[in-house]
Design an enzyme around this catalytic site. Structure first.
Site, PDB file in Angstrom:
ATOM      1  N   ARG A  52       0.841  -1.213   0.000  1.00 17.69           N
ATOM      2  CA  ARG A  52       0.000   0.000   0.000  1.00 17.69           C
ATOM      3  C   ARG A  52       0.872   1.258   0.000  1.00 17.69           C
ATOM      4  NH1 ARG A  52      -4.509   0.480   4.590  1.00 17.69           N
ATOM      5  NH2 ARG A  52      -2.718   1.123   5.831  1.00 17.69           N
ATOM      6  N   LYS A 151      -2.719   6.834   0.894  1.00 22.51           N
ATOM      7  CA  LYS A 151      -2.470   7.215   2.291  1.00 22.51           C
ATOM      8  C   LYS A 151      -1.403   8.297   2.275  1.00 22.51           C
ATOM      9  CE  LYS A 151      -2.118   4.914   6.781  1.00 22.51           C
ATOM     10  NZ  LYS A 151      -3.241   5.528   7.479  1.00 22.51           N
ATOM     11  N   GLU A 184     -16.205   5.640   5.807  1.00 19.36           N
ATOM     12  CA  GLU A 184     -15.403   5.068   6.896  1.00 19.36           C
ATOM     13  C   GLU A 184     -15.292   6.107   7.994  1.00 19.36           C
ATOM     14  OE1 GLU A 184     -11.339   4.553   5.562  1.00 19.36           O
ATOM     15  OE2 GLU A 184     -11.412   6.425   4.444  1.00 19.36           O
TER      16      GLU A 184
END
Ligand code: PXG
Length: 286
Positions: A52, A151, A184
């Site tokens: 990621r 991210k 989320e």
């Protein structure tokens, strides 16, 4: 000995671990990061976190100067240097120092930073009695503005949502996407249980594809709990039987009220409890 921080292959005392004020990570939030945990000396799903991190970097055209294998070695070296076995680990890669101005071509030397520290856990009470959350009015990043799957060091919209939650007396806040669907929380993914079936918003709902989320979906399969990704609105949360959040920091944490309304009976649910116990077993290797 002071906590040892890794920067570009060297270790520094916490007080001396510094990067330039010209670093675009600071000037523009231009960089990427990961937050991970180690249990008994083993980093939970390290490969997935590295994948990621490198995908986030690729998405912002940032070339990480070391390979995944080197990053893995450096992560374990940082744990060992600090004699940590159960730890919170932060990987950060910044664009590096440059001139004042957005142009990433005017920067050089991306900075690779690894911080391994002891974990500050949420109070045990939250795991036993569950969290109260509210819906923030700040939405997740519009995917056409910045992919929520990256991210990045730009967490301001999540921070604004977190502030809304804190001002309402909640340590987490629910974020919707630009379509008004459930995405989320500010640093955690969300799950609901309805009639024994486990559901979580799909990857394209404006979420960060959580590694804990994926571990829970795997565990559900193993436990024979029917689970799938499902687009949902707040209505689905209000009529759910159970709700919980997942994240590297929080692990698995039950939610008992949303916007002042009890979820199901208002107590921690049975499926939630099963998954919470299974997750503990998984990470502690019992
Ligand atoms: N959504 C968002 C927006 C996140 O930032 C998660 C979901 C959960 O993903 P993982 O892969 O952790 O299951 C995150 C993760 C921190 C910190 O220091 C933040 C996260 C994880 C660990 C620490 O604030 N965010």
């Amino acid at each position: 000995m002071a906590l040892q921080i890794y920067i570009n292959g060297k270790f520094y005392d916490k007080e001396d671990a510094k990067i330039s004020v010209y670093d675009h990570g600071l000037l523009y939030g231009d960089g990427v990061f990961e937050g991970m945990r180690s249990y008994s000396g083993k980093v939970f799903r390290l490969r997935e976190h590295l994948d990621r991190l490198y995908e986030s970097a690729r998405a912002i055209c940032l070339e990480i100067p070391i390979s995944k294998e080197e990053m893995e070695k450096a992560t374990y070296a940082t744990l060992q240097k600090n004699n940590l076995v159960d730890a919170y680990i932060r990987l950060v890669v910044t664009r590096g120092a440059g001139s004042l101005g957005l142009d990433p071509n005017k920067t050089s030397d991306p900075q690779v930073i690894i911080i391994a520290d002891s974990i500050s856990l949420y109070p045990a009470e939250f795991y036993e009695n569950g969290l109260k959350i509210i819906t923030a009015s700040t939405i997740r990043n519009h995917p056409a503005a910045l992919s929520p799957r990256i991210k990045s060091l730009n967490y301001l919209n999540n921070i604004m949502a977190k502030i809304e939650g804190l001002q309402a007396g909640c340590i987490e806040a629910l974020m919707l996407n630009h379509k008004g669907e459930v995405a989320e929380c500010t640093g955690d993914n969300i799950f609901i249980v309805k009639k024994g079936v486990l559901m979580t918003p799909p990857k394209d709902a404006g979420i960060l594809e959580g590694i804990t989320r994926n571990a829970i979906l795997d565990l559900a399969k193993e436990l024979g709990i029917v689970a799938f990704e499902q687009t949902m609105t707040r209505h689905d949360l209000f009529v759910a039987d159970e709700c919980f959040l997942t994240g590297s920091a929080a692990e698995v944490i039950p939610v008992v009220t949303i916007d002042g309304r009890p979820v199901g009976t208002g107590a921690v649910g049975v499926v939630t409890k099963r998954l919470l116990d299974a997750f503990k077993k998984l990470v502690h290797g019992k």
